[in-house]
Design a protein around this motif. Structure first.
Motif, PDB file in Angstrom:
ATOM      1  N   LEU A 127       3.354  -8.458  -4.146  1.00 55.23           N
ATOM      2  CA  LEU A 127       2.333  -9.412  -3.699  1.00 55.23           C
ATOM      3  C   LEU A 127       0.975  -8.722  -3.595  1.00 55.23           C
ATOM      4  O   LEU A 127      -0.066  -9.330  -3.903  1.00 55.23           O
ATOM      5  N   LEU A 128       0.975  -7.474  -3.174  1.00 56.80           N
ATOM      6  CA  LEU A 128      -0.264  -6.705  -3.104  1.00 56.80           C
ATOM      7  C   LEU A 128      -0.898  -6.572  -4.482  1.00 56.80           C
ATOM      8  O   LEU A 128      -2.129  -6.661  -4.623  1.00 56.80           O
ATOM      9  N   MET A 129      -0.088  -6.365  -5.501  1.00 57.13           N
ATOM     10  CA  MET A 129      -0.601  -6.268  -6.873  1.00 57.13           C
ATOM     11  C   MET A 129      -1.297  -7.566  -7.279  1.00 57.13           C
ATOM     12  O   MET A 129      -2.415  -7.553  -7.830  1.00 57.13           O
ATOM     13  N   LEU A 130      -0.665  -8.704  -7.002  1.00 53.72           N
ATOM     14  CA  LEU A 130      -1.256  -9.988  -7.344  1.00 53.72           C
ATOM     15  C   LEU A 130      -2.549 -10.209  -6.565  1.00 53.72           C
ATOM     16  O   LEU A 130      -3.540 -10.722  -7.111  1.00 53.72           O
ATOM     17  N   LEU A 131      -2.556  -9.821  -5.298  1.00 52.03           N
ATOM     18  CA  LEU A 131      -3.754  -9.971  -4.468  1.00 52.03           C
ATOM     19  C   LEU A 131      -4.904  -9.149  -5.024  1.00 52.03           C
ATOM     20  O   LEU A 131      -6.044  -9.630  -5.102  1.00 52.03           O
ATOM     21  N   GLN A 132      -4.647  -7.911  -5.430  1.00 55.72           N
ATOM     22  CA  GLN A 132      -5.715  -7.076  -5.957  1.00 55.72           C
ATOM     23  C   GLN A 132      -6.220  -7.584  -7.303  1.00 55.72           C
ATOM     24  O   GLN A 132      -7.398  -7.417  -7.630  1.00 55.72           O
ATOM     25  N   CYS A 133      -5.348  -8.197  -8.081  1.00 56.40           N
ATOM     26  CA  CYS A 133      -5.801  -8.855  -9.318  1.00 56.40           C
ATOM     27  C   CYS A 133      -6.756  -9.993  -8.996  1.00 56.40           C
ATOM     28  O   CYS A 133      -7.799 -10.151  -9.632  1.00 56.40           O
ATOM     29  N   GLU A 144       6.556  -7.774 -16.836  1.00 50.82           N
ATOM     30  CA  GLU A 144       5.346  -8.513 -17.222  1.00 50.82           C
ATOM     31  C   GLU A 144       4.098  -7.814 -16.694  1.00 50.82           C
ATOM     32  O   GLU A 144       3.084  -7.717 -17.400  1.00 50.82           O
ATOM     33  N   MET A 145       4.143  -7.328 -15.453  1.00 53.62           N
ATOM     34  CA  MET A 145       2.993  -6.616 -14.880  1.00 53.62           C
ATOM     35  C   MET A 145       2.656  -5.377 -15.692  1.00 53.62           C
ATOM     36  O   MET A 145       1.489  -5.129 -16.021  1.00 53.62           O
ATOM     37  N   ASP A 146       3.677  -4.576 -15.996  1.00 53.23           N
ATOM     38  CA  ASP A 146       3.428  -3.328 -16.710  1.00 53.23           C
ATOM     39  C   ASP A 146       2.904  -3.599 -18.117  1.00 53.23           C
ATOM     40  O   ASP A 146       1.992  -2.907 -18.589  1.00 53.23           O
ATOM     41  N   MET A 147       3.466  -4.594 -18.779  1.00 55.88           N
ATOM     42  CA  MET A 147       3.002  -4.909 -20.131  1.00 55.88           C
ATOM     43  C   MET A 147       1.552  -5.400 -20.092  1.00 55.88           C
ATOM     44  O   MET A 147       0.727  -5.011 -20.931  1.00 55.88           O
ATOM     45  N   MET A 148       1.229  -6.235 -19.119  1.00 49.88           N
ATOM     46  CA  MET A 148      -0.132  -6.738 -18.988  1.00 49.88           C
ATOM     47  C   MET A 148      -1.115  -5.599 -18.742  1.00 49.88           C
ATOM     48  O   MET A 148      -2.138  -5.481 -19.425  1.00 49.88           O
ATOM     49  N   MET A 149      -0.802  -4.726 -17.772  1.00 49.52           N
ATOM     50  CA  MET A 149      -1.733  -3.657 -17.432  1.00 49.52           C
ATOM     51  C   MET A 149      -1.829  -2.612 -18.549  1.00 49.52           C
ATOM     52  O   MET A 149      -2.892  -2.028 -18.761  1.00 49.52           O
TER      53      MET A 149
END
Length: 709
Positions: free
Chosen positions: A296-302, A355-360
């Motif tokens: 959730l922290l990752m999504l918030l920082q995005c 999905e996060m890793d591929m996106m970043m």
């Protein structure tokens, strides 16, 4: 014996206290300190104000700053280039790059040379100089221009406008504050408002990334208001959900929550969640609940538009935690048995991590770090169905039925194809075009086989026409197109007219047009979004998908330049056994498409996340590509129009004029940078283009018609 220390002297010397050379905050936390002021550990922890040294042990000015910068550049060079560049060679480059902590008056003059050195060091190809040579030469003269020349006056106008927008758009990360648990609880709104923002979050942001289980979260929310003192582990998740919904800002409740105490909830959210995660024991840190909080922290920082370098690091830490927890293996393979409910949560979370890793990795132009995995796709079920007693025997629903998990489940079917395609592209400096083309054809087929609920043209009930469903369809489409466009890029920028390259360029062009066309879906001027504040969706699109939008505009400009004659037509070729053919495009239609995306970018200049640097580059590249014989005068006229249009838009927004004395004339804090400032290391949208300095930061906006007769 003389000269031999006695036991007493040995004991005495062993007890001699060691000097405290770390900052007091790092010493308290037992962390390694780099002895800068503030040190990197305190910066990461958002505790800059607490970074102090024991009297007499203060670092000498510049004691370790130069060495740290050399080390960071060496690390970056090794990561991006995979080379074994020696420290001596890097030292020479560092000296040439003039990496000073404060931008001196010569920054603009040395900037182009600085970036050229970095590009040569890292083996990066300069797309601007090779593909848009006139735009490249104009940027060089633009950066080195004097204040008395016509081009220098335009540059100064853009600087003033940029400073005005920096004052207007103070990013949450530059105003980060800390807050205690008691202070955070004071910022939590009423139960009714929390329920509304929770619904906003789950309706709009739990599509491709499945992090939380809605019934569980709603139940914990009710318990929090009954016994708040016993919900300390739930509070960080609640802070994250409320902050994300407040940033989305699609209704007045979101705006009100985000504005409480001058926006302190959003500003303190990241540091509060980070402090909570650091406080957990090793065992508790590797639980599903803690993993959800970190995701959730990752999504918030995005959503906060934090630096991509920070997001890349956070993604890596999330992936490492997932591997420690064994999420890459299917729950059925675990030695320790878990409930069917936990098994589904683990599958959802693992697919979100991939999905996060591929996106970043695509956004940061870095390798995908995901190892081979055996975890199966989660079931296509609603969240409530996960609580069923017979969950193991409950079959997954067909893709033609909408469920809470449909978006992620459909994406999971192609996740290995997308991952393998990115690996093939990144594995060698000399791409195998045949392999890449086969990957693109598979992904194009995935887009053609979208299930009915994920299609924009499919007949649906009222729920299927909601704004949240439109968001879901766009997110799924862009999630597939992001690696697809990544795979198309070598073809698009290659000067090769073979059929395979023509096919790939046509596919790349179609994806570029699709991405830019989404602006019409959320533009409040045209769309019919049934929410109180539709501009929230508009801002989400431009801010979260900024990289894809910029890449698409550059792709369209590239094709405009390629189609030298107005009668030339590009036709999307067959890609499927069914003989599907895409539409054809002409040069005027592509020019119109670029104008159609640049115009709304200006209308939202007063919105958070707008970046003038993007607009200045896009204006320069677009004018130089659409004119048969581009001239500096034509580009300067377009930049003049850009400044005038931006000022006019600011006045329409009832903001103070940037001319004369006023808040916009104040100089910005040198330590505060725009949230969307591109940098060569973590922003591939501009990675291969000469970079304007921090003093030359502009926001994203372009209102006027850039047609030049």
């Amino acid at each position: 014996m003389a000269g031999v220390p006695t036991n007493d002297s040995l004991r005495h010397s062993s007890k001699r206290p060691r000097p405290v050379i770390s900052c007091l905050e790092c010493r308290r936390k037992k962390l390694k300190c780099d002895r800068t002021r503030p040190c990197q550990q305190c910066i990461k922890a958002h505790r800059v104000d607490f970074c102090s040294y024991q009297p007499g042990q203060e670092p000498e000015p510049g004691e370790s700053e130069d060495s740290n910068k050399r080390a960071r550049l060496a690390n970056l060079g090794g990561q991006l280039n995979g080379s074994t560049t020696t420290t001596t060679g890097l030292d020479n480059h560092v000296n040439q790059l003039n990496l000073s902590t404060t931008a001196g008056p010569g920054v603009l003059e040395t900037l182009t040379a600085r970036v050229a050195h970095v590009e040569r060091l890292l083996g990066v190809r300069n797309i601007l100089s090779g593909t848009f040579p006139h735009a490249h030469s104009f940027v060089q003269s633009f950066l080195a221009s004097g204040g008395d020349s016509r081009i220098g006056k335009v540059a100064q106008e853009l600087r003033i406008l940029h400073d005005a927008l920096k004052l207007l758009h103070c990013p949450p990360r530059s105003l980060t504050s800390s807050a205690t648990k008691a202070e955070i609880r004071e910022l939590i709104p009423s139960l009714q408002v929390c329920q509304k923002l929770t619904e906003t979050y789950f309706d709009n942001l739990e599509h491709c990334f499945r992090i939380l289980h809605q019934p569980t979260f709603v139940g914990q929310l009710a318990d929090y208001f009954t016994q708040p003192s016993q919900a300390s582990d739930f509070l960080p998740q609640l802070v994250g959900v409320l902050s994300i919904a407040a940033i989305l800002g699609i209704d007045q409740d979101c705006i009100d929550v985000g504005a409480v105490s001058d926006g302190r909830l959003i500003r303190a959210s990241v540091s509060f969640i980070e402090d909570y995660i650091r406080s957990l024991s090793y065992k508790k840190r590797n639980t599903i609940a803690a993993f959800q909080t970190r995701s959730l922290l990752m999504l918030l920082q995005c959503m906060r538009l934090d630096r991509q370098s920070e997001l890349w690091e956070l993604t890596g830490s999330i992936l490492r935690q997932a591997l420690v927890m064994g999420m890459d293996r299917d729950p059925s393979e675990r030695i320790e048995a878990c409930t069917p409910f936990e098994a589904e949560l683990r599958r959802r979370l693992w697919m979100s991590v991939v999905e996060m890793d591929m996106m970043m990795s695509i956004l940061c132009n870095m390798p995908c770090l995901i190892p081979d995995f055996t975890c199966r796709a989660p079931k296509n079920l609603d969240d409530l169905e996960l609580l069923s007693e017979g969950l193991d025997a409950l079959p997954s629903r067909p893709f033609d039925e909408w469920t809470d998990g449909l978006c992620q489940c459909f994406l999971a079917n192609s996740i290995k194809q997308r991952l393998h395609g990115c690996r093939d592209l990144q594995s060698s400096p000399d791409p195998n075009y045949d392999h890449l083309l086969s990957h693109t054809r598979l992904l194009e087929q995935v887009l053609q086989n979208l299930p009915s609920p994920l299609r924009f043209n499919s007949p649906s009930d009222q729920a299927g026409k909601s704004s949240a469903r439109l968001m879901a369809r766009m997110e799924v489409d862009i999630t597939i197109r992001r690696p697809l466009m990544h795979l198309y890029t070598p073809f698009a920028y290659a000067n090769d007219e073979r059929d395979a390259f023509s096919e790939a360029r046509a596919g790349f062009l179609q994806s570029c047009l699709m991405v830019t066309n989404y602006q019409d879906l959320f533009d409040p001027k045209f769309s019919e979004l049934y929410v109180d504040r539709p501009t929230g969706y508009w801002d989400f699109f431009f801010n979260v998908y900024r990289h894809e939008i910029n890449q698409s505009i550059l792709g369209l400009c590239l094709e405009i330049k390629r189609l030298a004659n107005a009668t030339d037509i590009v036709q999307v070729t067959n890609r499927s056994p069914a003989g599907w053919r895409g539409p054809s495009y002409t040069r005027p239609s592509l020019v119109h498409a670029v104008n159609s995306i640049l115009e709304p970018m200006t209308r939202r200049i007063a919105h958070a996340g707008a970046d003038m640097k993007d607009l200045a580059y896009l204006t320069i590249v677009f004018v130089s590509s659409r004119l048969p014989k581009p001239t500096d005068g034509a580009i300067i006229e377009s930049l003049d129009d850009l400044v005038a249009a931006c000022r006019l838009q600011l006045e329409k927004e009832r903001l103070t004029s940037t001319r004369g004395r006023g808040p916009f004339d104040r100089q910005c804090d040198n330590n505060s940078t725009s949230t969307t400032t591109p940098s060569f290391d973590f922003d591939p949208a501009w990675m291969n283009i000469p970079i304007l300095s921090e003093d030359f930061n502009f926001p994203t906006v372009t209102p006027f018609d850039l047609d030049v007769s």
